[in-house]
Write a protein that holds these residues in place. Structure first.
Motif, PDB file in Angstrom:
ATOM      1  N   PRO A   9      11.881   3.012 -59.319  1.00  0.00           N
ATOM      2  CA  PRO A   9      13.258   3.865 -59.053  1.00  0.00           C
ATOM      3  C   PRO A   9      13.219   4.838 -60.296  1.00  0.00           C
ATOM      4  N   ALA A  10      13.920   5.909 -60.026  1.00  0.00           N
ATOM      5  CA  ALA A  10      14.171   6.957 -61.157  1.00  0.00           C
ATOM      6  C   ALA A  10      14.296   6.659 -62.527  1.00  0.00           C
ATOM      7  N   ALA A  11      15.025   5.719 -62.440  1.00  0.00           N
ATOM      8  CA  ALA A  11      15.582   5.192 -63.984  1.00  0.00           C
ATOM      9  C   ALA A  11      14.353   4.319 -64.703  1.00  0.00           C
ATOM     10  N   GLU A  12      13.388   3.921 -63.923  1.00  0.00           N
ATOM     11  CA  GLU A  12      12.322   3.405 -64.371  1.00  0.00           C
ATOM     12  C   GLU A  12      11.205   4.179 -64.611  1.00  0.00           C
ATOM     13  N   GLN A  13      11.055   5.427 -63.975  1.00  0.00           N
ATOM     14  CA  GLN A  13       9.874   6.380 -64.143  1.00  0.00           C
ATOM     15  C   GLN A  13       9.593   6.961 -65.590  1.00  0.00           C
ATOM     16  N   GLN A  14      10.705   6.886 -66.364  1.00  0.00           N
ATOM     17  CA  GLN A  14      10.396   7.253 -67.968  1.00  0.00           C
ATOM     18  C   GLN A  14      10.319   6.110 -68.770  1.00  0.00           C
ATOM     19  N   ASP A  15      10.295   4.987 -68.155  1.00  0.00           N
ATOM     20  CA  ASP A  15      10.086   3.729 -69.133  1.00  0.00           C
ATOM     21  C   ASP A  15       8.651   3.907 -69.809  1.00  0.00           C
ATOM     22  N   PRO A  16       8.798   3.542 -71.006  1.00  0.00           N
ATOM     23  CA  PRO A  16       7.369   3.855 -71.781  1.00  0.00           C
ATOM     24  C   PRO A  16       6.476   2.632 -71.432  1.00  0.00           C
ATOM     25  N   VAL A  17       5.216   2.948 -71.185  1.00  0.00           N
ATOM     26  CA  VAL A  17       4.263   2.057 -71.160  1.00  0.00           C
ATOM     27  C   VAL A  17       3.580   2.142 -72.933  1.00  0.00           C
ATOM     28  N   ARG A  18       3.692   1.372 -73.549  1.00  0.00           N
ATOM     29  CA  ARG A  18       3.239   1.288 -75.046  1.00  0.00           C
ATOM     30  C   ARG A  18       1.714   1.068 -75.130  1.00  0.00           C
ATOM     31  N   VAL A  19       1.110   2.015 -75.735  1.00  0.00           N
ATOM     32  CA  VAL A  19      -0.412   2.160 -75.759  1.00  0.00           C
ATOM     33  C   VAL A  19      -0.694   1.551 -77.441  1.00  0.00           C
ATOM     34  N   ARG A  20      -1.101   0.058 -77.554  1.00  0.00           N
ATOM     35  CA  ARG A  20      -1.566  -0.499 -78.799  1.00  0.00           C
ATOM     36  C   ARG A  20      -2.995  -0.485 -79.091  1.00  0.00           C
ATOM     37  N   ALA A  21      -3.447  -0.807 -80.194  1.00  0.00           N
ATOM     38  CA  ALA A  21      -5.028  -1.048 -80.167  1.00  0.00           C
ATOM     39  C   ALA A  21      -5.181  -1.568 -81.486  1.00  0.00           C
ATOM     40  N   SER A  22      -6.296  -2.498 -81.672  1.00  0.00           N
ATOM     41  CA  SER A  22      -6.748  -3.142 -82.752  1.00  0.00           C
ATOM     42  C   SER A  22      -8.363  -2.415 -82.757  1.00  0.00           C
ATOM     43  N   ALA A  23      -8.916  -3.005 -83.681  1.00  0.00           N
ATOM     44  CA  ALA A  23     -10.405  -2.709 -83.717  1.00  0.00           C
ATOM     45  C   ALA A  23     -11.297  -3.026 -82.567  1.00  0.00           C
ATOM     46  N   SER A  24     -10.873  -3.941 -81.942  1.00  0.00           N
ATOM     47  CA  SER A  24     -11.685  -4.549 -80.661  1.00  0.00           C
ATOM     48  C   SER A  24     -10.814  -4.603 -79.363  1.00  0.00           C
ATOM     49  N   TRP A  25      -9.425  -4.356 -79.435  1.00  0.00           N
ATOM     50  CA  TRP A  25      -8.964  -4.595 -78.041  1.00  0.00           C
ATOM     51  C   TRP A  25      -7.865  -3.403 -77.937  1.00  0.00           C
ATOM     52  N   VAL A  26      -7.709  -3.055 -76.616  1.00  0.00           N
ATOM     53  CA  VAL A  26      -6.812  -1.988 -76.290  1.00  0.00           C
ATOM     54  C   VAL A  26      -5.756  -2.702 -75.505  1.00  0.00           C
ATOM     55  N   ARG A  27      -4.436  -2.499 -75.524  1.00  0.00           N
ATOM     56  CA  ARG A  27      -3.511  -3.134 -74.944  1.00  0.00           C
ATOM     57  C   ARG A  27      -2.430  -2.289 -74.372  1.00  0.00           C
ATOM     58  N   LEU A  28      -2.035  -2.262 -73.304  1.00  0.00           N
ATOM     59  CA  LEU A  28      -0.980  -1.322 -72.429  1.00  0.00           C
ATOM     60  C   LEU A  28       0.204  -2.426 -72.357  1.00  0.00           C
ATOM     61  N   ASP A  29       1.359  -2.225 -72.891  1.00  0.00           N
ATOM     62  CA  ASP A  29       2.528  -2.923 -72.633  1.00  0.00           C
ATOM     63  C   ASP A  29       3.730  -2.336 -71.627  1.00  0.00           C
ATOM     64  N   ALA A  30       3.924  -2.890 -70.508  1.00  0.00           N
ATOM     65  CA  ALA A  30       4.666  -2.237 -69.587  1.00  0.00           C
ATOM     66  C   ALA A  30       5.822  -3.101 -69.226  1.00  0.00           C
TER      67      ALA A  30
END
Length: 220
Positions: free
Chosen positions: A180-201
């Motif tokens: 829905p339009a209200a969710e299209q701007q929801d952030p996907v948070r990009v986090r990272a450590s030395a070994s892993w990439v993480r996407l939080d939706a």
């Protein structure tokens, strides 16, 4: 089967969470009909459920519930069927030998940046069109899955996002294919450590090891 076995192989889940876990498991089984899931006790009241996605990335969602053991592996189809039985959810026989690789660490991630959800939806749509054109009996070509489609910079780090992570995020329904339009701007948070990439939706997270394949032991 002993009572002790049942008590150790049982998941207590809030009734309101059963439908969400069922939706998660159906997504997992759509990707792999023989899938297993790994349940991890995050706290006395929270349980994280992990699964492989087929895109060399792990998916995770947290549920309100209780697990009597720190860690358990269960067949996804058994767990889905067990949700229909009232009371404690029977995890079935241990499937530990079917889980390959280590779980990512729970902490140690730096927040790199946020990306609007609609950007991932559009990337997934374009990627699916290309996959349909170039796929074989073995699925999308590795060159498409490994293609870097975003590069996120922040917190002194530069994080490439391959199509594998985009497909994993949308295939698990963590971002609806037509939000829905209200969710299209929801952030996907990009986090990272030395070994892993993480996407939080909004509905869950996906993780990928920065070297590509998921390691057999945890590295930080």
């Amino acid at each position: 089967m002993t009572d002790g076995f049942l008590s150790e192989r049982g998941l207590v889940l809030a009734d309101s969470e059963r439908a969400d876990l069922g939706a998660y498991l159906r997504r997992v089984l759509r990707l792999d009909e023989a899938a297993v899931v790994r349940l991890h006790r995050r706290s006395e009241r929270l349980v994280t459920v992990w699964s492989e996605t087929g895109f060399d990335a792990l998916a995770m969602r947290t549920f309100a519930g209780a697990l009597p053991v720190p860690d358990a592996v269960a067949a996804a189809d058994h767990l889905l069927a067990a949700l229909d039985v009232p009371g404690t959810i029977d995890l079935g026989f241990p499937m530990d030998s079917s889980w390959r690789g280590a779980l990512p660490p729970a902490d140690g991630y730096a927040h790199v940046d946020d990306v609007p959800a609609h950007a991932f939806v559009e990337l997934a749509r374009r990627g699916a069109e290309l996959a349909e054109e170039h796929s074989s009996a073995h699925g999308p070509p590795a060159s498409l899955l490994d293609q870097q489609v975003l590069e996120i910079e922040g917190a002194g780090d530069r994080v490439p996002i391959p199509m594998r992570l985009v497909f994993a995020l949308t295939a698990m329904g963590f971002i609806p294919s037509d939000p829905p339009a209200a969710e299209q701007q929801d952030p996907v948070r990009v986090r990272a450590s030395a070994s892993w990439v993480r996407l939080d939706a909004r509905f869950g997270s996906v993780y990928r090891h920065r070297r590509g394949s998921i390691p057999l032991t945890v590295t930080r």
